[in-house]
Write a protein that holds these residues in place. Structure first.
Motif, PDB file in Angstrom:
ATOM      1  N   ASP A  12      51.666  73.056  36.040  1.00 16.31           N
ATOM      2  CA  ASP A  12      51.923  73.868  34.952  1.00 16.31           C
ATOM      3  C   ASP A  12      53.419  74.487  34.669  1.00 16.31           C
ATOM      4  OD1 ASP A  12      51.403  75.375  32.768  1.00 16.31           O
ATOM      5  OD2 ASP A  12      49.193  75.575  33.149  1.00 16.31           O
ATOM      6  N   LYS A  13      53.955  74.233  33.574  1.00 11.76           N
ATOM      7  CA  LYS A  13      55.026  74.746  33.287  1.00 11.76           C
ATOM      8  C   LYS A  13      55.203  76.214  33.018  1.00 11.76           C
ATOM      9  CE  LYS A  13      56.858  70.693  33.785  1.00 11.76           C
ATOM     10  NZ  LYS A  13      57.540  70.397  35.248  1.00 11.76           N
ATOM     11  N   LEU A  14      54.180  76.743  32.585  1.00 13.84           N
ATOM     12  CA  LEU A  14      53.807  78.175  32.349  1.00 13.84           C
ATOM     13  C   LEU A  14      53.481  79.050  33.579  1.00 13.84           C
ATOM     14  CD1 LEU A  14      52.175  78.085  28.895  1.00 13.84           C
ATOM     15  CD2 LEU A  14      54.771  78.504  29.248  1.00 13.84           C
ATOM     16  N   PRO A  15      54.102  80.234  33.853  1.00 10.39           N
ATOM     17  CA  PRO A  15      53.544  81.028  34.969  1.00 10.39           C
ATOM     18  C   PRO A  15      51.976  81.250  34.636  1.00 10.39           C
ATOM     19  CG  PRO A  15      55.623  81.695  34.159  1.00 10.39           C
ATOM     20  CD  PRO A  15      55.223  80.839  33.165  1.00 10.39           C
ATOM     21  N   ARG A  16      51.437  81.486  35.846  1.00  2.00           N
ATOM     22  CA  ARG A  16      49.942  81.715  35.592  1.00  2.00           C
ATOM     23  C   ARG A  16      49.673  83.081  34.926  1.00  2.00           C
ATOM     24  NH1 ARG A  16      51.279  82.768  41.037  1.00  2.00           N
ATOM     25  NH2 ARG A  16      51.052  84.819  41.621  1.00  2.00           N
ATOM     26  N   GLY A  17      50.553  84.254  34.688  1.00  2.00           N
ATOM     27  CA  GLY A  17      50.240  85.130  33.791  1.00  2.00           C
ATOM     28  C   GLY A  17      50.213  84.940  32.324  1.00  2.00           C
ATOM     29  N   TRP A  18      50.489  83.763  32.116  1.00  2.00           N
ATOM     30  CA  TRP A  18      50.134  83.265  30.636  1.00  2.00           C
ATOM     31  C   TRP A  18      48.896  83.169  30.375  1.00  2.00           C
ATOM     32  CZ3 TRP A  18      53.313  83.224  26.234  1.00  2.00           C
ATOM     33  CH2 TRP A  18      54.779  83.600  26.694  1.00  2.00           C
ATOM     34  N   ALA A  19      48.078  82.801  31.227  1.00  2.00           N
ATOM     35  CA  ALA A  19      46.503  82.507  31.181  1.00  2.00           C
ATOM     36  C   ALA A  19      45.966  83.865  30.405  1.00  2.00           C
ATOM     37  CB  ALA A  19      45.816  82.188  32.409  1.00  2.00           C
ATOM     38  N   ILE A  20      46.754  84.994  30.750  1.00  2.00           N
ATOM     39  CA  ILE A  20      46.099  86.255  29.927  1.00  2.00           C
ATOM     40  C   ILE A  20      47.204  86.575  28.876  1.00  2.00           C
ATOM     41  CG2 ILE A  20      45.954  88.761  30.054  1.00  2.00           C
ATOM     42  CD1 ILE A  20      45.693  88.279  33.489  1.00  2.00           C
ATOM     43  N   GLY A  21      48.325  86.418  28.782  1.00  2.00           N
ATOM     44  CA  GLY A  21      49.037  86.914  27.765  1.00  2.00           C
ATOM     45  C   GLY A  21      49.080  85.931  26.520  1.00  2.00           C
ATOM     46  N   ALA A  22      48.786  84.550  26.899  1.00  2.00           N
ATOM     47  CA  ALA A  22      48.902  83.567  25.669  1.00  2.00           C
ATOM     48  C   ALA A  22      47.684  83.973  24.581  1.00  2.00           C
ATOM     49  CB  ALA A  22      48.441  82.210  26.306  1.00  2.00           C
ATOM     50  N   TRP A  23      46.454  84.565  25.019  1.00  2.00           N
ATOM     51  CA  TRP A  23      45.723  85.024  24.286  1.00  2.00           C
ATOM     52  C   TRP A  23      45.895  86.185  22.981  1.00  2.00           C
ATOM     53  CZ3 TRP A  23      41.250  81.801  24.069  1.00  2.00           C
ATOM     54  CH2 TRP A  23      41.182  81.216  25.292  1.00  2.00           C
ATOM     55  N   PHE A  24      47.148  86.848  23.346  1.00  2.00           N
ATOM     56  CA  PHE A  24      47.487  87.884  22.539  1.00  2.00           C
ATOM     57  C   PHE A  24      48.911  87.822  21.767  1.00  2.00           C
ATOM     58  CE2 PHE A  24      45.259  89.551  26.300  1.00  2.00           C
ATOM     59  CZ  PHE A  24      44.072  90.226  25.811  1.00  2.00           C
ATOM     60  N   ILE A  25      49.234  86.546  21.636  1.00  2.00           N
ATOM     61  CA  ILE A  25      50.358  86.303  20.752  1.00  2.00           C
ATOM     62  C   ILE A  25      50.027  85.575  19.367  1.00  2.00           C
ATOM     63  CG2 ILE A  25      52.486  85.203  20.845  1.00  2.00           C
ATOM     64  CD1 ILE A  25      52.637  85.203  24.024  1.00  2.00           C
ATOM     65  N   TYR A  55      45.103  76.452  24.714  1.00  2.00           N
ATOM     66  CA  TYR A  55      44.469  75.049  25.115  1.00  2.00           C
ATOM     67  C   TYR A  55      45.519  74.272  26.067  1.00  2.00           C
ATOM     68  CZ  TYR A  55      43.957  70.295  23.803  1.00  2.00           C
ATOM     69  OH  TYR A  55      43.792  68.573  23.857  1.00  2.00           O
ATOM     70  N   TRP A  56      46.825  74.364  25.940  1.00  2.00           N
ATOM     71  CA  TRP A  56      47.769  73.846  26.822  1.00  2.00           C
ATOM     72  C   TRP A  56      47.413  74.140  28.238  1.00  2.00           C
ATOM     73  CZ3 TRP A  56      53.057  74.561  24.105  1.00  2.00           C
ATOM     74  CH2 TRP A  56      52.941  73.825  22.839  1.00  2.00           C
ATOM     75  N   ILE A  57      47.127  75.538  28.467  1.00  2.00           N
ATOM     76  CA  ILE A  57      46.684  75.801  30.007  1.00  2.00           C
ATOM     77  C   ILE A  57      45.364  75.307  30.250  1.00  2.00           C
ATOM     78  CG2 ILE A  57      46.152  77.932  31.326  1.00  2.00           C
ATOM     79  CD1 ILE A  57      48.341  79.313  29.249  1.00  2.00           C
ATOM     80  N   ALA A  58      44.542  75.477  29.231  1.00  2.00           N
ATOM     81  CA  ALA A  58      43.170  74.616  29.791  1.00  2.00           C
ATOM     82  C   ALA A  58      43.286  73.241  30.199  1.00  2.00           C
ATOM     83  CB  ALA A  58      42.243  74.882  28.737  1.00  2.00           C
ATOM     84  N   VAL A  59      44.036  72.742  29.211  1.00  2.00           N
ATOM     85  CA  VAL A  59      44.111  71.156  29.564  1.00  2.00           C
ATOM     86  C   VAL A  59      44.768  70.970  31.100  1.00  2.00           C
ATOM     87  CG1 VAL A  59      45.381  69.114  28.882  1.00  2.00           C
ATOM     88  CG2 VAL A  59      44.011  70.353  27.450  1.00  2.00           C
ATOM     89  N   SER A  60      45.884  71.609  31.369  1.00  2.00           N
ATOM     90  CA  SER A  60      46.679  71.489  32.546  1.00  2.00           C
ATOM     91  C   SER A  60      45.511  71.913  33.688  1.00  2.00           C
ATOM     92  CB  SER A  60      47.941  72.398  32.528  1.00  2.00           C
ATOM     93  OG  SER A  60      48.500  72.404  33.753  1.00  2.00           O
ATOM     94  N   THR A  61      44.954  73.028  33.641  1.00  2.00           N
ATOM     95  CA  THR A  61      44.144  73.539  34.529  1.00  2.00           C
ATOM     96  C   THR A  61      43.038  72.223  34.846  1.00  2.00           C
ATOM     97  OG1 THR A  61      44.465  75.854  33.968  1.00  2.00           O
ATOM     98  CG2 THR A  61      42.358  75.166  35.196  1.00  2.00           C
ATOM     99  N   LEU A  89      49.478  83.489  16.414  1.00  2.00           N
ATOM    100  CA  LEU A  89      49.752  82.105  16.269  1.00  2.00           C
ATOM    101  C   LEU A  89      49.947  81.236  17.312  1.00  2.00           C
ATOM    102  CD1 LEU A  89      52.161  82.431  13.157  1.00  2.00           C
ATOM    103  CD2 LEU A  89      49.714  82.028  13.153  1.00  2.00           C
ATOM    104  N   ALA A  90      50.786  81.759  18.354  1.00  2.00           N
ATOM    105  CA  ALA A  90      50.862  81.048  19.659  1.00  2.00           C
ATOM    106  C   ALA A  90      49.594  80.903  20.262  1.00  2.00           C
ATOM    107  CB  ALA A  90      51.910  81.525  20.675  1.00  2.00           C
ATOM    108  N   ASN A  91      48.495  81.730  20.073  1.00  2.00           N
ATOM    109  CA  ASN A  91      47.374  81.904  20.802  1.00  2.00           C
ATOM    110  C   ASN A  91      46.286  80.776  20.168  1.00  2.00           C
ATOM    111  OD1 ASN A  91      46.642  82.927  18.349  1.00  2.00           O
ATOM    112  ND2 ASN A  91      46.097  85.158  18.942  1.00  2.00           N
ATOM    113  N   LEU A  92      46.709  80.133  19.320  1.00  2.00           N
ATOM    114  CA  LEU A  92      46.085  78.790  18.714  1.00  2.00           C
ATOM    115  C   LEU A  92      46.344  77.540  19.360  1.00  2.00           C
ATOM    116  CD1 LEU A  92      46.380  79.528  14.879  1.00  2.00           C
ATOM    117  CD2 LEU A  92      44.492  80.141  16.136  1.00  2.00           C
ATOM    118  N   VAL A  93      47.410  77.544  20.221  1.00  2.00           N
ATOM    119  CA  VAL A  93      47.836  76.588  21.028  1.00  2.00           C
ATOM    120  C   VAL A  93      48.005  76.731  22.550  1.00  2.00           C
ATOM    121  CG1 VAL A  93      49.862  74.785  21.152  1.00  2.00           C
ATOM    122  CG2 VAL A  93      49.222  75.719  18.945  1.00  2.00           C
ATOM    123  N   LEU A  94      48.640  77.869  22.961  1.00  2.00           N
ATOM    124  CA  LEU A  94      49.137  78.019  24.348  1.00  2.00           C
ATOM    125  C   LEU A  94      47.897  78.036  25.254  1.00  2.00           C
ATOM    126  CD1 LEU A  94      51.846  80.326  24.194  1.00  2.00           C
ATOM    127  CD2 LEU A  94      52.079  78.091  24.646  1.00  2.00           C
TER     128      LEU A  94
END
Length: 242
Positions: free
Chosen positions: A118-131, A140-146, A133-138
């Motif tokens: 996963d190219k994104l650090p694991r902290g993004w699994a939390i932070g991605a939900w609070f951004i 999902y990317w983390i879920a697919v990678s996981t 517009l980006a929380n519409l995509v990020l």
């Protein structure tokens, strides 16, 4: 009779040394809690859906005959909708908190299974939900990678195939339900005519129905990914990762 010797219990697949500073942690307990919470979400969505249907029906009667609906009925409809929204919001917040904790845990475990995948650090699994517009995509990317990193191996030693259809269906339904709920809520708050209220109630009803479907798919997603990680951990993920 002689006592049958009892050997030591098998080691837990999660009692493993760190891999690059990351330790496997079991997500099973959180998955059970989420199953219960999503059941509550479904229950309150049904309640909210009934409140929206009641509001829509009242507006239909008003449009047909303004004298057909009493002020008492309108007050009861408003109170019903208010309670439904309050309960629905509270259970959604609690479920969201537990889900994000689980999401971060399975993302961290995936880093043990497949370091660097996963190219994104694991902290993004939390932070991605609070951004916005980006929380519409990020997420999902983390879920697919996981999901991909957590795939256990089959008897032949090759990774088993778990299709992403469940992930795609869950995320698509979840996003659409939230968009409809947001739009319906804003429309209801700004409604100036009976037709506006009816339209907003219809949109919120559609959002509630989709949210029920999304909650069912979320339970399936959580349980499937948790089971995949448990099976992957039992196969010696740390050794495989190193």
């Amino acid at each position: 009779m002689s006592a049958v010797p009892v050997g030591p219990p098998p080691p837990s697949p999660y009692a493993a040394p760190d891999v690059k500073g990351v330790r496997l942690r079991p997500p099973v307990g959180l998955a059970i809690a989420l199953t219960v919470l999503f059941a509550l979400v479904i229950g309150f969505d049904v309640f909210a859906g009934y409140a929206d249907w009641n509001t829509r029906a009242l507006m239909e009667r008003l449009l047909a005959d303004a004298a057909a609906v009493s002020d008492a009925e309108l007050d009861r409809g408003d109170r019903l909708a208010g309670r439904a929204g309050m309960f629905q919001g509270q259970v959604t917040i609690v479920t969201g908190i537990v889900f994000i904790i689980w999401f971060h845990r399975v993302r961290t475990n995936a880093e043990v299974f497949a370091p660097g995948a996963d190219k994104l650090p694991r902290g993004w699994a939390i932070g991605a939900w609070f951004i916005p517009l980006a929380n519409l995509v990020l997420p999902y990317w983390i879920a697919v990678s996981t999901w991909t990193s957590s795939t256990p191996s089959g008897a032949d030693g090759h990774p088993r195939r778990f299709r992403l259809a469940l992930v795609n269906l869950w995320w698509g339904t979840f996003v659409l339900a939230k968009v409809l709920a947001w739009y319906g809520g804003r429309s209801y708050a700004g409604a100036e005519t009976t037709e506006d209220v009816r339209s907003a109630a219809t949109t919120m009803l559609a959002g509630d129905v989709l949210d029920i479907v999304a909650a069912v798919l979320a339970v399936l997603f959580v349980r499937r990914l948790t089971a995949m990680q448990h099976a992957r951990a039992a196969q010696g993920p740390v050794v495989a990762a190193v």
